[in-house]
Design a protein around this motif. Structure first.
Motif, short mmCIF file in Angstrom:
data_model
loop_
_atom_site.label_atom_id
_atom_site.label_comp_id
_atom_site.label_asym_id
_atom_site.label_seq_id
_atom_site.Cartn_x
_atom_site.Cartn_y
_atom_site.Cartn_z
N LEU A 488 12.93 -1.70 5.39
CA LEU A 488 11.71 -2.49 5.50
C LEU A 488 12.05 -3.90 5.97
O LEU A 488 13.01 -4.52 5.51
N ASP A 489 11.28 -4.40 6.92
CA ASP A 489 11.51 -5.75 7.43
C ASP A 489 11.21 -6.76 6.32
O ASP A 489 10.17 -6.68 5.66
N PRO A 490 12.11 -7.72 6.07
CA PRO A 490 11.82 -8.74 5.04
C PRO A 490 10.52 -9.49 5.28
O PRO A 490 9.97 -10.09 4.34
N ALA A 491 9.98 -9.45 6.50
CA ALA A 491 8.71 -10.12 6.77
C ALA A 491 7.55 -9.48 5.99
O ALA A 491 6.48 -10.08 5.86
N GLU A 492 7.76 -8.27 5.47
CA GLU A 492 6.71 -7.61 4.69
C GLU A 492 6.66 -8.10 3.24
O GLU A 492 5.81 -7.65 2.47
N ALA A 493 7.57 -8.98 2.86
CA ALA A 493 7.61 -9.45 1.47
C ALA A 493 6.29 -10.08 1.02
O ALA A 493 5.82 -9.78 -0.09
N PRO A 494 5.64 -10.94 1.81
CA PRO A 494 4.36 -11.50 1.33
C PRO A 494 3.30 -10.44 1.07
O PRO A 494 2.55 -10.54 0.09
N LEU A 496 3.81 -7.34 0.21
CA LEU A 496 4.21 -6.62 -1.00
C LEU A 496 3.93 -7.45 -2.24
O LEU A 496 3.52 -6.92 -3.28
N GLU A 497 4.14 -8.74 -2.16
CA GLU A 497 3.92 -9.61 -3.31
C GLU A 497 2.47 -9.57 -3.77
O GLU A 497 2.18 -9.62 -4.97
N LYS A 498 1.53 -9.45 -2.82
CA LYS A 498 0.12 -9.39 -3.18
C LYS A 498 -0.23 -8.13 -3.94
O LYS A 498 -1.19 -8.10 -4.72
N LEU A 499 0.55 -7.06 -3.72
CA LEU A 499 0.22 -5.78 -4.34
C LEU A 499 0.76 -5.65 -5.77
O LEU A 499 0.30 -4.80 -6.52
N ILE A 500 1.75 -6.49 -6.11
CA ILE A 500 2.41 -6.30 -7.40
C ILE A 500 1.44 -6.46 -8.57
O ILE A 500 1.44 -5.68 -9.51
N GLY A 501 0.60 -7.46 -8.49
CA GLY A 501 -0.28 -7.72 -9.63
C GLY A 501 -1.65 -7.08 -9.53
O GLY A 501 -2.52 -7.38 -10.36
N SER A 502 -1.86 -6.23 -8.53
CA SER A 502 -3.21 -5.69 -8.32
C SER A 502 -3.41 -4.32 -8.93
O SER A 502 -4.45 -3.69 -8.70
N PHE A 503 -2.47 -3.82 -9.73
CA PHE A 503 -2.58 -2.46 -10.23
C PHE A 503 -3.34 -2.44 -11.56
O PHE A 503 -3.12 -3.27 -12.44
N GLU A 504 -4.21 -1.48 -11.69
CA GLU A 504 -4.92 -1.22 -12.95
C GLU A 504 -4.80 0.25 -13.27
O GLU A 504 -5.14 1.11 -12.44
N GLU A 505 -4.30 0.56 -14.45
CA GLU A 505 -4.15 1.96 -14.84
C GLU A 505 -5.52 2.61 -15.00
O GLU A 505 -6.49 1.97 -15.40
#
Length: 547
Positions: A488-494, A496-505
């Motif tokens: 994965l290109d490191p440019a995708e880090a931002p 990915l960062e947005k998705l980390i806290g968006s999960f709801e079980e």
């Protein structure tokens, strides 16, 4: 009258030659004193007496050891012509070499980043820090996948050092092209001497290098020694002719069809069939036309009717000479086995001509009579891969979002993708992921060029996010996660960062799945950031940018 006692006789000192020799002691120790009783010089019996005798013999052997003549010093290593690593990259290399694998949690696995670091350092042409050479060679000894990159980076100094330690003897058996600055100084007479006297790995690397720049001289190297080489060596030498294969290679390959090794004959036939203008390809085309045609005598070649198949009824000597293996593997019928090999080796250009100008896409869309569709399409797939035909590969792949795939097997799709340009390949896989998710993604993603283009990288991240929202556990996609960390290109880090806290079980989520996914996403994000740092450390003072 007093009587003077007679003194007991003194035991004479034992000579070095008295008593059992060392081999006798070792044999008794192996068998045990119960099976082979032992009596010492003082009359003692049993294991203790044996150990005492062994201790005595050990001291005697050490005391009598004479110093050996000193071995001659090794020849001095050639001077390193490449520029040194930037200081930050040097420190990073030490960190990667000192890491331990199988890390858990959200920390990046540094051992998996070493191959990427080596690839980029080699691309820049840096020289290795001398103090890290032993650790680099130790790492390559334990991981065969690292060996070519490590030896290319270690250069002449690393190979010189490996000669001094038998634990690094793998260097002699590892095929690796020499650095560019070494190859430039090679003279034809030096190449001929290396070809006649070098180790096998050195000879293969030499043949591959010469083949790249002077194909005719590569064949000239092979000729005088070909008949004397071992069968397994001839096989690898012949495979070196694959890059840059041309009509000039046909006579040599035709002669190899009569080789005494079945594997060499098979490879020669494969290479000849890749030369679509070769005599073997023409013979296979004639056989293939006899097997495949329009269904029904009244149908013309231009009509879009079904395709009829008449598989060979025998495998004659001429077919075997041209590489058709007569005996099928277990579970395969003879006629289907022969048919697949014939169609696979025939030039794909024969089919539009044979069917009145129909395109590959039109031919793939036609029905095939009597259940031969799978066999015919599988053979066309292998032919498209062998001949590197992008048009046929597109036709057989079909649409990535369609319900019906031209090539139904996942392995066939992965091989067909290899015939497409890198950008088109990545776009096809991205479309496949968007339509089908990650269930069959690993093999397709493995064939894509790295780092993944933005479209493919975003598709992978989105598919991971969908899998997380579905509530499954992340280790169901561990293979894809491992690829994402490396590709994965490191440019995708931002993103990915947005998705980390968006999960709801949700109610369908597995127990604690959200926590596991959070760790996995944090690890992926940390790995991307670390890769970006490594890239900056190596690129910041690139020797290719210096005047």
């Amino acid at each position: 009258m007093s009587v003077t006692p007679t003194p007991a006789p003194r035991t004479p000192p034992r000579s070095p030659e008295s008593g059992p020799d060392w081999e006798d002691l070792a044999t008794t120790a192996l068998l045990g004193t119960d099976r082979r009783p032992f009596t010492g010089a003082d009359g003692a019996h049993g294991p203790g007496a044996l150990l005492d005798e062994a201790a005595l013999r050990t001291v005697r052997r050490r005391a009598g050891l004479l110093p050996a003549a000193a071995a001659p010093l090794p020849a001095a290593v050639a001077a390193e012509a490449r520029p040194p690593l930037p200081e930050a990259a040097r420190r990073r290399l030490g960190q990667l070499l000192g890491a331990r694998g199988d890390q858990r949690g959200s920390a990046p696995d540094l051992t998996e980043l070493l191959p990427q670091w080596l690839e980029r350092a080699n691309a820049h042409g840096y020289a290795p820090p001398p103090e890290h050479l032993p650790a680099l060679l130790d790492a390559a000894r334990g991981r065969t996948d690292l060996r070519p990159a490590v030896l290319a980076f270690a250069g002449v100094r690393g190979r010189w050092l490996a000669e001094q330690n038998r634990e690094w003897s793998f260097v002699r058996r590892t095929i690796v092209a020499p650095p560019a600055h070494e190859a430039a100084t090679s003279a034809p007479e030096d190449d001929e001497r290396l070809w006649g006297e070098g180790l096998f790995a050195e000879r293969v690397a030499l043949l591959a290098r010469v083949r790249e720049s002077e194909p005719e001289r590569a064949r000239a190297l092979l000729g005088p020694t070909w008949a004397k080489e071992r069968a397994e060596d001839r096989l690898l030498f012949l495979d070196c002719l694959r890059p840059g294969l041309s009509e000039a290679d046909e006579p040599f390959l035709e002669a190899a069809l009569d080789d005494r090794s079945r594997n060499v004959r098979a490879l020669a036939a494969e290479l000849l069939s890749s030369l679509t203008g070769s005599a073997l390809a023409a013979r296979m085309a004639e056989r293939a036309r006899a097997c495949v045609g329009p269904d029904g005598a009244e149908a013309t070649a231009a009509e879009a009717g079904a395709i009829a198949v008449e598989a060979p009824r025998a495998c004659d000597a001429a077919m075997e000479h041209d590489g058709v293996v007569a005996k099928p593997p277990a579970g395969r019928g003879e006629r289907a086995w022969w048919f697949g090999q014939v169609v696979e080796a025939a030039p794909l250009a024969v089919w539009p001509e044979h069917f009145g100008g129909a395109s590959p896409a039109q031919l793939v869309a036609r029905p095939v009579a009597e259940g031969w569709r799978e066999e015919l399409h599988a053979a066309w797939c292998r032919a498209a891969v062998r001949q590197g035909d992008a048009e046929w590969s597109r036709a057989l792949l079909g649409s990535p979002v369609g319900a019906e795939q031209g090539a139904t097997a996942l392995a066939e799709r992965a091989r067909l993708l290899a015939a497409l340009p890198a950008g088109e390949r990545a776009a096809w896989v991205a479309g496949f992921l968007a339509a089908n998710g990650l269930s069959e993604a690993f093999q397709l993603l493995s064939g894509c060029a790295t780092p993944w283009p933005a479209e493919l990288g975003r598709a992978v991240v989105d598919a991971l996010n969908i899998a997380r929202d579905a509530g499954s556990y992340p280790w169901s996609f561990s293979g894809v996660m491992g690829l994402a960390e490396r590709c994965l290109d490191p440019a995708e880090a931002p993103h990915l960062e947005k998705l980390i806290g968006s999960f709801e079980e949700n109610e369908d989520s597995k127990p604690a799945a959200g926590l596991y996914w959070t760790d996995v996403f944090h690890r992926l994000l940390a790995t991307l950031r670390l890769r970006a740092e490594m890239r900056a450390e190596l690129d910041g003072a690139s020797p290719t940018d210096t005047p």
